[in-house]
Design an enzyme around this catalytic site. Sequence first.
Site, PDB file in Angstrom:
ATOM      1  N   GLU A  36      -7.611 -20.888 -16.246  1.00  0.00           N
ATOM      2  CA  GLU A  36      -7.989 -21.471 -14.954  1.00  0.00           C
ATOM      3  C   GLU A  36      -9.172 -22.395 -15.180  1.00  0.00           C
ATOM      4  O   GLU A  36     -10.199 -21.968 -15.713  1.00  0.00           O
ATOM      5  CB  GLU A  36      -8.372 -20.371 -13.964  1.00  0.00           C
ATOM      6  CG  GLU A  36      -8.614 -20.945 -12.575  1.00  0.00           C
ATOM      7  CD  GLU A  36      -9.667 -20.221 -11.768  1.00  0.00           C
ATOM      8  OE1 GLU A  36      -9.688 -20.405 -10.547  1.00  0.00           O
ATOM      9  OE2 GLU A  36     -10.498 -19.486 -12.341  1.00  0.00           O
ATOM     10  N   ASN A  79      -0.153   4.525  -0.415  1.00  0.00           N
ATOM     11  CA  ASN A  79      -0.715   5.792   0.078  1.00  0.00           C
ATOM     12  C   ASN A  79      -1.448   5.646   1.410  1.00  0.00           C
ATOM     13  O   ASN A  79      -2.229   6.518   1.820  1.00  0.00           O
ATOM     14  CB  ASN A  79      -1.625   6.422  -0.980  1.00  0.00           C
ATOM     15  CG  ASN A  79      -2.832   5.523  -1.260  1.00  0.00           C
ATOM     16  OD1 ASN A  79      -2.883   4.379  -0.811  1.00  0.00           O
ATOM     17  ND2 ASN A  79      -3.801   6.047  -1.989  1.00  0.00           N
ATOM     18  N   ASP A  96      -9.666 -16.428 -16.179  1.00  0.00           N
ATOM     19  CA  ASP A  96     -10.499 -16.852 -15.057  1.00  0.00           C
ATOM     20  C   ASP A  96     -11.580 -17.849 -15.502  1.00  0.00           C
ATOM     21  O   ASP A  96     -12.300 -17.585 -16.463  1.00  0.00           O
ATOM     22  CB  ASP A  96     -11.155 -15.584 -14.496  1.00  0.00           C
ATOM     23  CG  ASP A  96     -11.777 -15.774 -13.130  1.00  0.00           C
ATOM     24  OD1 ASP A  96     -11.025 -15.998 -12.175  1.00  0.00           O
ATOM     25  OD2 ASP A  96     -13.013 -15.682 -13.029  1.00  0.00           O
ATOM     26  N   ASP A 133       0.845  -1.197   0.000  1.00  0.00           N
ATOM     27  CA  ASP A 133       0.000   0.000   0.000  1.00  0.00           C
ATOM     28  C   ASP A 133       0.882   1.250   0.000  1.00  0.00           C
ATOM     29  O   ASP A 133       1.580   1.515   0.968  1.00  0.00           O
ATOM     30  CB  ASP A 133      -0.892  -0.048   1.257  1.00  0.00           C
ATOM     31  CG  ASP A 133      -1.736   1.205   1.399  1.00  0.00           C
ATOM     32  OD1 ASP A 133      -1.906   1.930   0.407  1.00  0.00           O
ATOM     33  OD2 ASP A 133      -2.232   1.437   2.526  1.00  0.00           O
ATOM     34  N   ASP A 166      -3.957   3.987   2.614  1.00  0.00           N
ATOM     35  CA  ASP A 166      -5.404   3.854   2.832  1.00  0.00           C
ATOM     36  C   ASP A 166      -5.769   2.421   3.224  1.00  0.00           C
ATOM     37  O   ASP A 166      -6.940   2.072   3.317  1.00  0.00           O
ATOM     38  CB  ASP A 166      -6.183   4.303   1.587  1.00  0.00           C
ATOM     39  CG  ASP A 166      -5.903   3.412   0.373  1.00  0.00           C
ATOM     40  OD1 ASP A 166      -5.007   2.537   0.461  1.00  0.00           O
ATOM     41  OD2 ASP A 166      -6.577   3.589  -0.650  1.00  0.00           O
ATOM     42  N   HIS A 186      -4.414 -17.036  -4.890  1.00  0.00           N
ATOM     43  CA  HIS A 186      -5.287 -16.224  -4.039  1.00  0.00           C
ATOM     44  C   HIS A 186      -6.566 -16.933  -3.609  1.00  0.00           C
ATOM     45  O   HIS A 186      -7.331 -16.379  -2.827  1.00  0.00           O
ATOM     46  CB  HIS A 186      -5.638 -14.923  -4.773  1.00  0.00           C
ATOM     47  CG  HIS A 186      -6.479 -15.197  -5.987  1.00  0.00           C
ATOM     48  ND1 HIS A 186      -5.993 -15.862  -7.100  1.00  0.00           N
ATOM     49  CD2 HIS A 186      -7.780 -14.935  -6.257  1.00  0.00           C
ATOM     50  CE1 HIS A 186      -6.974 -15.989  -7.986  1.00  0.00           C
ATOM     51  NE2 HIS A 186      -8.062 -15.429  -7.501  1.00  0.00           N
ATOM     52  N   ASP A 187      -6.827 -18.109  -4.142  1.00  0.00           N
ATOM     53  CA  ASP A 187      -8.028 -18.868  -3.762  1.00  0.00           C
ATOM     54  C   ASP A 187      -7.709 -20.050  -2.851  1.00  0.00           C
ATOM     55  O   ASP A 187      -8.621 -20.773  -2.439  1.00  0.00           O
ATOM     56  CB  ASP A 187      -8.712 -19.448  -5.014  1.00  0.00           C
ATOM     57  CG  ASP A 187      -9.262 -18.383  -5.937  1.00  0.00           C
ATOM     58  OD1 ASP A 187      -9.687 -17.320  -5.434  1.00  0.00           O
ATOM     59  OD2 ASP A 187      -9.275 -18.617  -7.163  1.00  0.00           O
ATOM     60  N   ASP A 192      -5.135 -10.587 -15.628  1.00  0.00           N
ATOM     61  CA  ASP A 192      -6.215 -11.524 -15.350  1.00  0.00           C
ATOM     62  C   ASP A 192      -7.355 -11.180 -16.291  1.00  0.00           C
ATOM     63  O   ASP A 192      -7.712 -10.008 -16.433  1.00  0.00           O
ATOM     64  CB  ASP A 192      -6.665 -11.368 -13.891  1.00  0.00           C
ATOM     65  CG  ASP A 192      -7.044 -12.684 -13.260  1.00  0.00           C
ATOM     66  OD1 ASP A 192      -7.896 -13.378 -13.853  1.00  0.00           O
ATOM     67  OD2 ASP A 192      -6.521 -13.008 -12.186  1.00  0.00           O
ATOM     68  N   ASP A 232      -1.857  -1.197  -3.880  1.00  0.00           N
ATOM     69  CA  ASP A 232      -2.151  -0.438  -5.092  1.00  0.00           C
ATOM     70  C   ASP A 232      -1.025  -0.555  -6.115  1.00  0.00           C
ATOM     71  O   ASP A 232       0.003  -1.193  -5.857  1.00  0.00           O
ATOM     72  CB  ASP A 232      -2.413   1.038  -4.728  1.00  0.00           C
ATOM     73  CG  ASP A 232      -1.374   1.565  -3.757  1.00  0.00           C
ATOM     74  OD1 ASP A 232      -0.170   1.402  -4.056  1.00  0.00           O
ATOM     75  OD2 ASP A 232      -1.746   2.098  -2.683  1.00  0.00           O
TER      76      ASP A 232
HETATM   77  C1  GLC Z   1     -11.775 -17.673 -10.102  1.00  0.00           C
HETATM   78  C2  GLC Z   1     -10.969 -16.701  -9.295  1.00  0.00           C
HETATM   79  C3  GLC Z   1     -11.676 -16.453  -8.008  1.00  0.00           C
HETATM   80  C4  GLC Z   1     -13.023 -15.846  -8.328  1.00  0.00           C
HETATM   81  C5  GLC Z   1     -13.816 -16.711  -9.280  1.00  0.00           C
HETATM   82  C6  GLC Z   1     -14.958 -15.948  -9.876  1.00  0.00           C
HETATM   83  O1  GLC Z   1     -11.855 -18.916  -9.523  1.00  0.00           O
HETATM   84  O2  GLC Z   1      -9.669 -17.172  -9.124  1.00  0.00           O
HETATM   85  O3  GLC Z   1     -10.954 -15.628  -7.141  1.00  0.00           O
HETATM   86  O4  GLC Z   1     -13.750 -15.667  -7.143  1.00  0.00           O
HETATM   87  O5  GLC Z   1     -13.043 -17.156 -10.366  1.00  0.00           O
HETATM   88  O6  GLC Z   1     -14.481 -14.943 -10.727  1.00  0.00           O
HETATM   89 CA    CA Z   2      -3.448   2.219  -1.250  1.00  0.00          CA
END
Ligand code: GLC
Ligand code: CA
Length: 559
Positions: free
Chosen positions: A255, A22, A199, A20, A24, A328-329, A97, A28
């Site tokens: 994915e 700035n 995605d 981050d 908040d 991230h999932d 993405d 970013d």
């Molecule tokens: C993919 C993404 C996930 C998102 C889902 C719906 O699995 O990695 O984070 O919630 O698609 O877009």
């Molecule tokens: Ca920020």
Amino acid sequence: MTSWWKDAIVYQIYPRSFNDSNDDGIGDINGITEKLNYLKTLGIDIIWLSPLYQSPNDDNGYDISDYQAIMDEFGTMAEYDLMLKRAKELGIHIMMDLVVNHTSDEHAWFQASKQSKDNPKRDYYIWKDPLPDGSAPTNWGAAFGGSAWEYDEKTNQYFLHLFSKKQPDLNWENEAMRQDIYEMMRFWLEKGVSGFRMDVINMISKDRHFPDGKLLKTGYGDGSPYYFNGPKVHDYLQEMHQEALTGYQTITVGEMPNVSVEQAKKYTGKDRQELDMVFHFEHVGLGDGELGKWSPEDWSLIELKAIFSTWQEGLDAVGWNSLYWSNHDQPRAISRFGNDSEAYRVRSGKMLATALHMLKGTPYIFQGEEIGMTNVSFNDLADYRDLETLNAYDELVGKDLLTNEEMLAAIHARGRDNARTPMQWSDEFQAGFTEGTPWIPINPNYSDINVVAALEDENSLFYYYQQLIALRKKYPIIVEGRYQVLYPDHEDIYLYKRVLDKQELWVLTNFSDKKVFVDIDVTLAEGQCLIANIGKGIKQKEASIELEPYQAAVYLFDK
Ligand code: GLC
Ligand code: CA
């Protein structure tokens, strides 16, 4: 070697939680730019950025309201362009993405689509009449809870949303919509991005008969046979390749939940012009029970090895693999597949990295993995942010399918917020992520696990990843060698070799907290130890090798 990215390593950034600039409390774009040198030091070639586009953030940017604008919280397009330029100067590519199974319900297309049945954008989404009794067109459940259909009073129809009701599914049958997507992709490629992570891209073609699915415990039907790998998905991907990617130097990864290796051969087949590789879910789904990841069960290393072997052998010479432990999932790699206790965190992290990075394919590193970040266990539901977690809690505890304790335990083990707590840069205030209040609490272990500490310690996981990356650049056998598993039925160790011409690369890893003895038919001392997570490597007496808990080492032989 044909493709420019074949020996590359990808690093995934989840912008909201990275850095981050700035204060908040939200990561970013300028925060990313500040850390490009750090990533250069690690040695990666490509950054995959989770979505940075304009979004109301129902699903943290995976619900896009404008594909060609930057989310206000993340900065401006000018800042984005600067980041791209700086990355290029460092020789780092940017992969975006691409979320085109659905948009946000706040996207201008959907706003128009819901105006009336004859709006020109109506058909950009999937609308259907209610059944005679007024109920939804099918019994399908949505990935984030509830029905996959939402009723719209104004036009007396339902629209489909396989994720949240703020993520209406696009109608890929519509030619104009597809062309708009390709044009948007070209906009980013023209800017100089080097490809896309797509995605849930194997969900874009739906079975137009819309059959009901088998009833699940949640009371909804399982529609998955009717929207994964659907009838026209390959046509669409070939068209996309032709219309949007041709003429650019790209890397693409789709994915794909619910994809088999046989299907992946089609998606990634060298002469099919679809995708370079896919993310399958087989290893990260290990132990899924009746309620999926929310009712985890035991799994064995034998199963894990069988999955890796199936994919290594299946795509060899045909397609290409992507290699990942986390994103991230998913929960943090060490907590999920290794051992996050103080005694074994770093050692098991190095072992996991070795086992993965020596496979054939493209390795992906998720932010924080390179310093050994672990899962977090918040005991107060209010500390969680992820809509999947919160909706699942309401649905499963609400319907008495799980108790509060069982659900919290499952969230601690498998919830997506494990990956989303902020990157731990230092042991200072808020882990050096922000001077403000982070949008999600920091993992309290940041005082021990952080980037500054990793950079100061020559034995850290960070430098081990750096070494693994350097090895891939140096030894073609790591990129090209054929894979062969040894002892597939051993419960504790994963041994495999890679073979290229007269060379053999032996990868020896112990996934258990026990000492393991096993016979092998080479003398390790005759090879060259390329990397090891304990001292100088593995002890051997005649045929028998002795693997310490979570030990890993790699040996190269010229035969
Ligand atoms: C993919 C993404 C996930 C998102 C889902 C719906 O699995 O990695 O984070 O919630 O698609 O877009
Ligand atoms: Ca920020």
